[in-house]
Design an enzyme around this catalytic site. Sequence first.
Site, PDB file in Angstrom:
ATOM      1  N   ASN A  96       3.851  11.741  -0.604  1.00 55.74           N
ATOM      2  CA  ASN A  96       4.272  13.344  -0.224  1.00 55.74           C
ATOM      3  C   ASN A  96       5.828  12.699   0.364  1.00 55.74           C
ATOM      4  O   ASN A  96       5.964  11.601   0.483  1.00 55.74           O
ATOM      5  CB  ASN A  96       3.905  13.501   0.830  1.00 55.74           C
ATOM      6  CG  ASN A  96       2.620  14.053   1.571  1.00 55.74           C
ATOM      7  OD1 ASN A  96       2.026  13.194   0.860  1.00 55.74           O
ATOM      8  ND2 ASN A  96       1.972  15.711   1.737  1.00 55.74           N
ATOM      9  N   GLU A 135       4.168  16.594  -3.254  1.00 59.36           N
ATOM     10  CA  GLU A 135       3.240  15.195  -3.513  1.00 59.36           C
ATOM     11  C   GLU A 135       2.887  14.967  -4.899  1.00 59.36           C
ATOM     12  O   GLU A 135       2.737  15.600  -6.005  1.00 59.36           O
ATOM     13  CB  GLU A 135       1.781  15.766  -2.902  1.00 59.36           C
ATOM     14  CG  GLU A 135       1.870  16.745  -1.684  1.00 59.36           C
ATOM     15  CD  GLU A 135       0.044  16.487  -0.250  1.00 59.36           C
ATOM     16  OE1 GLU A 135      -0.954  16.173  -0.962  1.00 59.36           O
ATOM     17  OE2 GLU A 135       0.051  17.931  -0.258  1.00 59.36           O
TER      18      GLU A 135
HETATM   19  P1  ADP Z   1      -1.033  10.712   2.962  1.00 55.61           P
HETATM   20  O1  ADP Z   1      -1.971  12.062   3.554  1.00 55.61           O
HETATM   21  O2  ADP Z   1      -0.545   9.956   3.527  1.00 55.61           O
HETATM   22  O3  ADP Z   1       0.326  11.458   1.477  1.00 55.61           O
HETATM   23  P2  ADP Z   1      -2.832  10.087   1.319  1.00 55.61           P
HETATM   24  O4  ADP Z   1      -3.902   9.708   1.263  1.00 55.61           O
HETATM   25  O5  ADP Z   1      -2.063  11.234   0.515  1.00 55.61           O
HETATM   26  O6  ADP Z   1      -1.927  10.135   2.622  1.00 55.61           O
HETATM   27  O7  ADP Z   1      -2.017   8.911   0.601  1.00 55.61           O
HETATM   28  C1  ADP Z   1      -0.721   8.842   0.314  1.00 55.61           C
HETATM   29  C2  ADP Z   1      -0.077   6.973  -0.145  1.00 55.61           C
HETATM   30  O8  ADP Z   1      -0.477   5.922  -0.314  1.00 55.61           O
HETATM   31  C3  ADP Z   1       1.276   7.036  -0.347  1.00 55.61           C
HETATM   32  O9  ADP Z   1       2.228   7.401   0.511  1.00 55.61           O
HETATM   33  C4  ADP Z   1       1.178   6.225  -1.143  1.00 55.61           C
HETATM   34  O10 ADP Z   1       2.086   4.932   0.152  1.00 55.61           O
HETATM   35  C5  ADP Z   1      -0.030   5.396  -1.351  1.00 55.61           C
HETATM   36  N1  ADP Z   1      -0.770   5.239  -2.744  1.00 55.61           N
HETATM   37  C6  ADP Z   1      -1.523   4.430  -3.099  1.00 55.61           C
HETATM   38  N2  ADP Z   1      -1.002   4.168  -4.604  1.00 55.61           N
HETATM   39  C7  ADP Z   1      -0.837   5.988  -5.162  1.00 55.61           C
HETATM   40  C8  ADP Z   1      -0.850   5.943  -6.368  1.00 55.61           C
HETATM   41  N3  ADP Z   1      -0.948   5.953  -6.809  1.00 55.61           N
HETATM   42  N4  ADP Z   1       0.311   7.356  -6.201  1.00 55.61           N
HETATM   43  C9  ADP Z   1       0.602   8.114  -5.046  1.00 55.61           C
HETATM   44  N5  ADP Z   1       0.324   7.226  -3.552  1.00 55.61           N
HETATM   45  C10 ADP Z   1      -0.110   6.647  -3.910  1.00 55.61           C
HETATM   46 MG    MG Z   2      -0.260  13.246   0.285  1.00 55.90          MG
END
Ligand code: ADP
Ligand code: MG
Length: 157
Positions: free
Chosen positions: A31, A81
């Site tokens: 995000n 996102e």
């Molecule tokens: P949040 O609600 O905090 O955004 P998410 O479940 O959407 O949580 O996970 C997002 C986080 O996962 C990102 O901020 C990043 O640090 C990590 N991440 C790991 N692999 C990926 C990927 N392939 N694409 C995007 N984010 C990733």
């Molecule tokens: Mg997210």
Amino acid sequence: GAMRHLPYFCRGEVVKGFGRGSKELGIPTANFSEQVVESFPSDISTGIYYGWACVGNGDVHKMVLSIGWNPFYKNIKKSVETHIIHTFKEDFYGEILSIVITGYIRPEKNFDSLDALISAIQEDIEEAKRQLDLPEHLKLKEDNFFHLPEGKTVNNH
Ligand code: ADP
Ligand code: MG
């Protein structure tokens, strides 16, 4: 509203999202902060887009991106996102994510079930992969935007 602003270049810090459990679905979404979202054209359509993404000064990968309504702000503000189509060893909160949005897939939709949502996202990912191999999208992978000046990479870790 969707195509008019493309390609769209954007760079900003990865912040904590809404904990909607995207990662548990196997599709984590990085995000952008409120300030970065505010800098987007106000008339850009919500929906699913695709393009290229790079974390810090790392490799450039394919991505799918959702511009949606932000539940924290009573759905009057947008959220942006990015799901990067790559398996990372670690999370990268606090790092600088650079993206170029090159194409649009579809508007936001409501789904009847979690399974329907997941298969739609899987189709979006396949569509993004195919489109990004086409010359007009592929050329943006090599854009100078992704080549940060030596020693100038911001990394908050
Ligand atoms: P949040 O609600 O905090 O955004 P998410 O479940 O959407 O949580 O996970 C997002 C986080 O996962 C990102 O901020 C990043 O640090 C990590 N991440 C790991 N692999 C990926 C990927 N392939 N694409 C995007 N984010 C990733
Ligand atoms: Mg997210």
